[in-house]
Design a protein around this motif. Structure first.
Motif, short mmCIF file in Angstrom:
data_model
loop_
_atom_site.label_atom_id
_atom_site.label_comp_id
_atom_site.label_asym_id
_atom_site.label_seq_id
_atom_site.Cartn_x
_atom_site.Cartn_y
_atom_site.Cartn_z
N MET A 113 84.23 149.33 -9.00
CA MET A 113 85.63 149.69 -9.92
C MET A 113 85.97 148.51 -10.59
O MET A 113 85.97 147.45 -10.28
CB MET A 113 86.70 149.91 -8.61
CG MET A 113 88.06 150.30 -9.43
SD MET A 113 89.08 151.27 -8.19
CE MET A 113 89.66 150.21 -6.99
N ALA A 114 86.48 148.87 -11.74
CA ALA A 114 86.74 147.95 -12.77
C ALA A 114 85.72 146.94 -13.10
O ALA A 114 86.10 145.65 -13.08
CB ALA A 114 88.12 147.20 -12.23
N GLY A 115 84.52 147.42 -12.99
CA GLY A 115 83.31 146.32 -13.30
C GLY A 115 82.90 145.49 -12.20
O GLY A 115 81.97 144.66 -12.30
N ARG A 116 83.67 145.59 -11.09
CA ARG A 116 83.50 144.96 -9.73
C ARG A 116 82.58 145.79 -8.80
O ARG A 116 83.01 146.96 -8.52
CB ARG A 116 84.58 144.41 -9.28
CG ARG A 116 84.79 143.52 -7.94
CD ARG A 116 86.11 143.06 -7.74
NE ARG A 116 86.73 144.06 -6.98
CZ ARG A 116 86.74 143.99 -5.58
NH1 ARG A 116 85.99 143.34 -4.91
NH2 ARG A 116 87.65 145.14 -5.05
N GLU A 117 81.61 145.20 -8.25
CA GLU A 117 80.89 145.65 -7.04
C GLU A 117 81.27 145.08 -5.75
O GLU A 117 81.63 144.04 -5.62
CB GLU A 117 79.32 145.50 -7.15
CG GLU A 117 78.79 146.44 -8.40
CD GLU A 117 77.20 146.30 -8.26
OE1 GLU A 117 76.56 145.60 -7.28
OE2 GLU A 117 76.50 147.05 -9.35
N TYR A 118 81.50 146.20 -4.80
CA TYR A 118 81.97 145.78 -3.43
C TYR A 118 81.52 146.81 -2.28
O TYR A 118 80.92 147.77 -2.87
CB TYR A 118 83.34 145.91 -3.35
CG TYR A 118 84.15 147.08 -3.71
CD1 TYR A 118 84.56 147.98 -2.75
CD2 TYR A 118 84.31 147.30 -5.06
CE1 TYR A 118 85.30 148.91 -2.95
CE2 TYR A 118 84.97 148.63 -5.36
CZ TYR A 118 85.39 149.43 -4.19
OH TYR A 118 86.32 150.38 -4.43
N MET A 119 81.37 146.52 -1.22
CA MET A 119 81.09 147.41 -0.05
C MET A 119 82.34 148.33 0.14
O MET A 119 83.36 147.75 0.60
CB MET A 119 80.27 146.95 1.05
CG MET A 119 78.91 146.06 0.73
SD MET A 119 77.79 147.22 0.26
CE MET A 119 77.32 148.23 1.58
N GLY A 120 82.31 149.41 0.59
CA GLY A 120 83.26 150.28 0.92
C GLY A 120 83.04 151.52 1.42
O GLY A 120 81.75 152.05 1.47
N MET A 121 83.84 152.40 1.97
CA MET A 121 83.62 153.54 2.75
C MET A 121 83.44 154.79 1.65
O MET A 121 84.36 154.90 0.80
CB MET A 121 84.84 154.05 3.46
CG MET A 121 84.43 155.27 4.28
SD MET A 121 83.76 154.89 5.75
CE MET A 121 84.70 154.08 6.93
N ALA A 122 82.31 155.60 1.73
CA ALA A 122 82.27 156.66 0.71
C ALA A 122 82.77 157.65 1.48
O ALA A 122 82.95 158.07 2.78
CB ALA A 122 80.81 157.29 0.50
N ARG A 123 83.54 158.73 0.59
CA ARG A 123 84.42 160.03 1.27
C ARG A 123 83.34 161.03 1.38
O ARG A 123 83.00 161.77 0.49
CB ARG A 123 85.11 160.20 0.05
CG ARG A 123 86.25 161.45 0.87
CD ARG A 123 87.30 161.84 -0.31
NE ARG A 123 88.02 160.96 -0.98
CZ ARG A 123 89.19 160.16 -0.65
NH1 ARG A 123 89.50 160.56 0.60
NH2 ARG A 123 89.63 159.12 -1.13
#
Length: 159
Positions: A113-123
């Motif tokens: 998001m906004a060029g930033r990578e991160y770990m998160g929950m997929a819907r």
């Protein structure tokens, strides 16, 4: 893009974590029932609220079709209590603060998001059968009509 290793027909991974009231729940608690295990990123965000409210509004019909509903996100029990109260949700939410349940189901993924990578929950939602096997995976969730997506699939399967 959601990349899942689980497929319909696979045994659903067991889990053990707490709901919003601190009660321990596991997949075994739902043996003999259909379970919609829906993963969502965060309480009180627009898409997650729309999805939860859709499931709330379709809850009676889901129950009439033998489906229990459990939401899963990385927020705390306290956050879930507020989310449930604010939106009058009739189902329980699991606090997956360690991401163990999400990792078991393959929905804790790299996001951008906004060029930033991160770990998160997929819907993603998993409809699990009475025998603990995955009946269907909803990886393209329509947040404002998720209950309708599940009910349409169930009605199609009954014909």
């Amino acid at each position: 893009m959601v990349n899942l290793t689980l497929q319909p027909g696979d045994a659903a991974p067991d889990f053990a974590t707490t709901d919003e009231k601190g009660n321990m729940l596991s997949l075994k608690d739902f043996r003999g029932k259909k379970l919609l295990l829906y993963f969502y990123p965060k309480d009180n965000t627009p898409g997650c609220t729309a999805e939860a409210c859709s499931l709330r509004d379709g809850f009676a019909e889901l129950k009439a079709n033998g489906v229990e509903v459990l939401g899963v996100s990385p927020q705390s029990e306290r956050s879930h209590i507020g989310f449930i109260a604010k939106h009058n949700l009739p189902f329980r939410l699991l606090a997956d603060t360690t991401h163990a349940v999400a990792e078991a189901y393959g929905v804790w993924q790299k996001k951008k998001m906004a060029g930033r990578e991160y770990m998160g929950m997929a819907r993603v939602s998993f409809l699990i059968g009475e025998d603990g096997r995955i009946l269907q995976i909803f990886s393209k969730v329509t947040t404002d009509d998720h209950a309708g997506q599940v009910l349409d699939w169930l009605k199609g399967k009954k014909q």
